[in-house]
Design a protein around this motif. Structure first.
Motif, PDB file in Angstrom:
ATOM      1  N   ALA A 238    -151.940 -28.124  46.359  1.00 36.62           N
ATOM      2  CA  ALA A 238    -150.495 -28.012  46.581  1.00 36.62           C
ATOM      3  C   ALA A 238    -149.946 -29.295  47.190  1.00 36.62           C
ATOM      4  O   ALA A 238    -148.860 -29.769  46.807  1.00 36.62           O
ATOM      5  N   TYR A 239    -150.672 -29.861  48.131  1.00 41.02           N
ATOM      6  CA  TYR A 239    -150.221 -31.096  48.781  1.00 41.02           C
ATOM      7  C   TYR A 239    -150.070 -32.226  47.760  1.00 41.02           C
ATOM      8  O   TYR A 239    -149.047 -32.922  47.729  1.00 41.02           O
ATOM      9  N   TYR A 240    -151.085 -32.423  46.924  1.00 43.98           N
ATOM     10  CA  TYR A 240    -151.026 -33.532  45.972  1.00 43.98           C
ATOM     11  C   TYR A 240    -150.048 -33.264  44.825  1.00 43.98           C
ATOM     12  O   TYR A 240    -149.482 -34.215  44.258  1.00 43.98           O
ATOM     13  N   LEU A 241    -149.841 -31.987  44.468  1.00 42.02           N
ATOM     14  CA  LEU A 241    -148.795 -31.681  43.491  1.00 42.02           C
ATOM     15  C   LEU A 241    -147.433 -32.137  44.002  1.00 42.02           C
ATOM     16  O   LEU A 241    -146.630 -32.709  43.259  1.00 42.02           O
ATOM     17  N   ALA A 242    -147.173 -31.880  45.276  1.00 43.98           N
ATOM     18  CA  ALA A 242    -145.895 -32.270  45.856  1.00 43.98           C
ATOM     19  C   ALA A 242    -145.820 -33.775  46.095  1.00 43.98           C
ATOM     20  O   ALA A 242    -144.803 -34.414  45.778  1.00 43.98           O
ATOM     21  N   LYS A 243    -146.882 -34.361  46.626  1.00 45.27           N
ATOM     22  CA  LYS A 243    -146.864 -35.778  46.981  1.00 45.27           C
ATOM     23  C   LYS A 243    -146.930 -36.693  45.767  1.00 45.27           C
ATOM     24  O   LYS A 243    -146.153 -37.650  45.635  1.00 45.27           O
ATOM     25  N   ASN A 244    -147.870 -36.429  44.874  1.00 43.53           N
ATOM     26  CA  ASN A 244    -148.120 -37.352  43.761  1.00 43.53           C
ATOM     27  C   ASN A 244    -147.288 -37.062  42.519  1.00 43.53           C
ATOM     28  O   ASN A 244    -147.068 -37.951  41.696  1.00 43.53           O
ATOM     29  N   HIS A 245    -146.839 -35.809  42.370  1.00 43.91           N
ATOM     30  CA  HIS A 245    -146.181 -35.419  41.123  1.00 43.91           C
ATOM     31  C   HIS A 245    -144.770 -34.878  41.329  1.00 43.91           C
ATOM     32  O   HIS A 245    -144.120 -34.469  40.361  1.00 43.91           O
ATOM     33  N   GLY A 246    -144.295 -34.872  42.548  1.00 44.13           N
ATOM     34  CA  GLY A 246    -142.915 -34.515  42.825  1.00 44.13           C
ATOM     35  C   GLY A 246    -142.549 -33.074  42.539  1.00 44.13           C
ATOM     36  O   GLY A 246    -141.374 -32.764  42.329  1.00 44.13           O
ATOM     37  N   ILE A 247    -143.521 -32.184  42.523  1.00 46.62           N
ATOM     38  CA  ILE A 247    -143.243 -30.765  42.281  1.00 46.62           C
ATOM     39  C   ILE A 247    -143.102 -30.083  43.650  1.00 46.62           C
ATOM     40  O   ILE A 247    -144.063 -29.999  44.409  1.00 46.62           O
ATOM     41  N   ALA A 248    -141.919 -29.609  43.958  1.00 46.67           N
ATOM     42  CA  ALA A 248    -141.671 -29.028  45.278  1.00 46.67           C
ATOM     43  C   ALA A 248    -141.666 -27.505  45.268  1.00 46.67           C
ATOM     44  O   ALA A 248    -141.918 -26.876  46.293  1.00 46.67           O
ATOM     45  N   ASN A 249    -141.382 -26.910  44.104  1.00 49.15           N
ATOM     46  CA  ASN A 249    -141.263 -25.451  44.032  1.00 49.15           C
ATOM     47  C   ASN A 249    -142.639 -24.831  43.789  1.00 49.15           C
ATOM     48  O   ASN A 249    -142.972 -24.408  42.685  1.00 49.15           O
ATOM     49  N   ILE A 250    -143.439 -24.807  44.858  1.00 54.83           N
ATOM     50  CA  ILE A 250    -144.845 -24.387  44.786  1.00 54.83           C
ATOM     51  C   ILE A 250    -145.095 -23.324  45.842  1.00 54.83           C
ATOM     52  O   ILE A 250    -144.558 -23.385  46.946  1.00 54.83           O
ATOM     53  N   ALA A 251    -145.932 -22.355  45.498  1.00 54.28           N
ATOM     54  CA  ALA A 251    -146.395 -21.373  46.481  1.00 54.28           C
ATOM     55  C   ALA A 251    -147.915 -21.345  46.484  1.00 54.28           C
ATOM     56  O   ALA A 251    -148.552 -21.386  45.429  1.00 54.28           O
ATOM     57  N   VAL A 252    -148.495 -21.290  47.674  1.00 55.91           N
ATOM     58  CA  VAL A 252    -149.925 -21.046  47.854  1.00 55.91           C
ATOM     59  C   VAL A 252    -150.068 -19.625  48.363  1.00 55.91           C
ATOM     60  O   VAL A 252    -149.508 -19.276  49.405  1.00 55.91           O
ATOM     61  N   LEU A 253    -150.800 -18.799  47.628  1.00 56.27           N
ATOM     62  CA  LEU A 253    -150.967 -17.393  47.988  1.00 56.27           C
ATOM     63  C   LEU A 253    -152.359 -17.176  48.564  1.00 56.27           C
ATOM     64  O   LEU A 253    -153.362 -17.468  47.902  1.00 56.27           O
ATOM     65  N   GLU A 254    -152.417 -16.666  49.776  1.00 52.70           N
ATOM     66  CA  GLU A 254    -153.682 -16.426  50.448  1.00 52.70           C
ATOM     67  C   GLU A 254    -153.752 -14.971  50.884  1.00 52.70           C
ATOM     68  O   GLU A 254    -152.842 -14.463  51.543  1.00 52.70           O
ATOM     69  N   LYS A 255    -154.835 -14.287  50.512  1.00 52.53           N
ATOM     70  CA  LYS A 255    -154.939 -12.855  50.809  1.00 52.53           C
ATOM     71  C   LYS A 255    -155.113 -12.572  52.300  1.00 52.53           C
ATOM     72  O   LYS A 255    -154.800 -11.489  52.772  1.00 52.53           O
ATOM     73  N   GLY A 256    -155.627 -13.535  53.057  1.00 49.75           N
ATOM     74  CA  GLY A 256    -155.798 -13.381  54.492  1.00 49.75           C
ATOM     75  C   GLY A 256    -154.974 -14.412  55.229  1.00 49.75           C
ATOM     76  O   GLY A 256    -153.766 -14.504  55.077  1.00 49.75           O
ATOM     77  N   TYR A 257    -155.681 -15.245  56.033  1.00 48.06           N
ATOM     78  CA  TYR A 257    -154.991 -16.322  56.727  1.00 48.06           C
ATOM     79  C   TYR A 257    -155.510 -17.655  56.208  1.00 48.06           C
ATOM     80  O   TYR A 257    -156.627 -17.754  55.688  1.00 48.06           O
ATOM     81  N   LEU A 258    -154.701 -18.693  56.325  1.00 47.73           N
ATOM     82  CA  LEU A 258    -155.066 -20.001  55.802  1.00 47.73           C
ATOM     83  C   LEU A 258    -156.328 -20.518  56.486  1.00 47.73           C
ATOM     84  O   LEU A 258    -156.431 -20.529  57.715  1.00 47.73           O
ATOM     85  N   GLY A 259    -157.286 -20.942  55.677  1.00 49.94           N
ATOM     86  CA  GLY A 259    -158.532 -21.478  56.222  1.00 49.94           C
ATOM     87  C   GLY A 259    -159.531 -20.437  56.644  1.00 49.94           C
ATOM     88  O   GLY A 259    -160.509 -20.762  57.318  1.00 49.94           O
ATOM     89  N   GLY A 260    -159.335 -19.161  56.256  1.00 50.06           N
ATOM     90  CA  GLY A 260    -160.243 -18.105  56.675  1.00 50.06           C
ATOM     91  C   GLY A 260    -161.443 -17.920  55.771  1.00 50.06           C
ATOM     92  O   GLY A 260    -162.302 -17.082  56.047  1.00 50.06           O
ATOM     93  N   GLY A 261    -161.532 -18.689  54.698  1.00 48.44           N
ATOM     94  CA  GLY A 261    -162.655 -18.561  53.769  1.00 48.44           C
ATOM     95  C   GLY A 261    -163.682 -19.662  53.973  1.00 48.44           C
ATOM     96  O   GLY A 261    -164.002 -20.040  55.102  1.00 48.44           O
ATOM     97  N   ASN A 262    -164.179 -20.219  52.869  1.00 48.33           N
ATOM     98  CA  ASN A 262    -165.281 -21.172  52.945  1.00 48.33           C
ATOM     99  C   ASN A 262    -164.934 -22.450  53.698  1.00 48.33           C
ATOM    100  O   ASN A 262    -165.818 -23.088  54.278  1.00 48.33           O
ATOM    101  N   VAL A 263    -163.666 -22.865  53.664  1.00 48.33           N
ATOM    102  CA  VAL A 263    -163.321 -24.122  54.335  1.00 48.33           C
ATOM    103  C   VAL A 263    -163.550 -24.025  55.842  1.00 48.33           C
ATOM    104  O   VAL A 263    -163.779 -25.036  56.504  1.00 48.33           O
TER     105      VAL A 263
END
Length: 416
Positions: free
Chosen positions: A47-72
């Motif tokens: 999502a970050y690089y889509l917005a930064k490098n490609h100028g796409i701002a209308n983006i949603a990241v959907l997470e079933k729990g909380y951000l960073g609660g999985g493998n990262v």
């Protein structure tokens, strides 16, 4: 707000009341240009690089729990670029270069520590292989030093050199390798994406995909239907399950990979050390804990926890390499759900569904790949073309036989 030494000083004088939330907590809109399923490192960086490098701002990241609660947030934090095969070598080299500028770019301390990683060799054959690997790394533009027995003894005196079950013949040192703070990486990318207008939607589980005429139209979620022009899937160990909702059968198996940390100790291990006669790797955190891991649990599972026999197996490998760690008390352990591809290398590709893209199969390499994964996946979603650093990670290689099997790290389903 922008972080700086001045902001730390100013907030220290005002009771730390001036800090602002790191990201917003918005309600989902009815439609987006791009929806990213999965709020871990790969989804957030995409999502970050889509917005930064490609100028796409209308983006949603959907997470079933909380951000960073999985493998990262459930790994051993190792960053490296010591791969040999075409495809992997270019990709992880690209990722390491992004890592080295990440803190400046995100204005966020991800605690990157390029302390070096040593791959230990325990036979003449391994020394030959590491000589070849080092040459390939240097041809790619990355660093590598082949150390002999005496050099390893002088620089890593804490290892068992004299009575080892597996004598140490030498090793391959990769100085630009090291570690980073896993949750800080997720938070940094989340903050960077949010600052560019990306909606980060937590507690929003995808329950299905709407596909019409072979075209993706949107996603059904626990918070309602969300229309989307394009959808990218970055769900790690849940790749098979989520892909199945879209009618895809992926060459992925999910396994648990455990990690462990001891109580805090005085500085002991300055590098990341990888055991050559078993799948074991260890480093020391800034808090002093020894952070280590080893092999996968041998059975398929979606549980974020492991079992005691594998804990014993990993501890046994550590004791064979450096018996003194047996005196340290284990503080905690955790497990991540690994999406194991059949050749041990990732998949970043379009699918047969127009507008639906997949990013999965990271096996043991997901954390170190976070910056490059987001960069190349964003490029694919935005342009429809594969990035030069990831043009080997195609889904059809499993049908055509063009595998990228670095060290036999695939899931090998015939064994279980």
């Amino acid at each position: 707000m922008r972080y700086s030494a001045w902001e730390v000083f100013r907030n220290g004088l005002t009771g730390n009341k001036g800090w602002k939330p790191v990201w917003r907590n918005p309600e989902p809109k009815s439609s987006y240009d791009v929806v990213i399923v999965g709020g871990g490192g790969h989804g957030l960086s995409t999502a970050y690089y889509l917005a930064k490098n490609h100028g796409i701002a209308n983006i949603a990241v959907l997470e079933k729990g909380y951000l960073g609660g999985g493998n990262v947030g459930r790994n051993t934090t190792i960053v490296r670029a010591n791969y040999m095969l075409e495809g992997n070598s270019q990709f992880y080299s690209h990722s390491l270069k992004l890592w080295e500028n990440l803190e400046r770019e995100l204005n966020y301390n991800v605690m990157l520590s390029q302390r070096g990683q040593i791959l230990l060799a325990h036979s003449d054959g391994q020394m030959d292989r590491f000589a070849r690997l080092g040459n390939m790394m240097r041809m790619q533009g990355d660093d590598a030093e082949l150390w002999g027995r005496d050099e390893v003894r002088a620089k890593l005196p804490y290892l068992n050199h004299d009575t080892a079950r597996f004598p140490i013949y030498g090793g391959l040192m990769h100085w630009r390798g090291g570690t980073a703070r896993h949750d800080a990486v997720a938070w940094g990318y989340a903050r960077g994406a949010d600052r560019r207008g990306v909606d980060l939607i937590q507690n929003c589980q995808v329950t299905g995909f709407r596909i019409e005429g072979g075209q993706i139209r949107g996603v059904d979620t626990t918070r309602g239907y969300i229309a989307a022009g394009k959808v990218g899937m970055c769900v790690a160990g849940r790749s098979s399950q989520v892909g199945e909702m879209a009618g895809l059968r992926l060459p992925i198996e999910s396994h648990v990979l455990q990690a462990f940390v001891t109580e805090g100790l005085k500085p002991l291990i300055p590098h990341v050390v990888s055991f050559g006669m078993g799948h074991f790797y260890i480093s020391q955190s800034d808090k002093g804990g020894l952070v280590f891991g080893g092999d996968l649990d041998g059975y398929n599972s979606y549980a974020q926890r492991g079992n005691l026999p594998m804990a014993e197996h990993v501890a046994e490998a550590g004791m064979a390499l450096m018996p003194m760690i047996g005196k340290a008390r284990m503080l905690r352990s955790w497990g991540g759900i690994m999406d194991m591809s059949m050749d041990g290398s990732p998949i970043i590709d379009k699918t047969s569904i127009d507008g639906f893209f997949i990013n999965c199969g990271w096996c043991y390499g997901g954390f170190k790949a976070v910056p490059a994964s987001g960069d190349v996946f964003a490029h694919l979603i935005a342009t429809g073309n594969h990035h030069a650093a990831a043009n080997r990670f195609l889904l059809d290689r499993f049908a055509t036989g063009r595998m990228i099997d670095e060290t036999g790290n695939g899931a090998t389903p015939n064994l279980h």
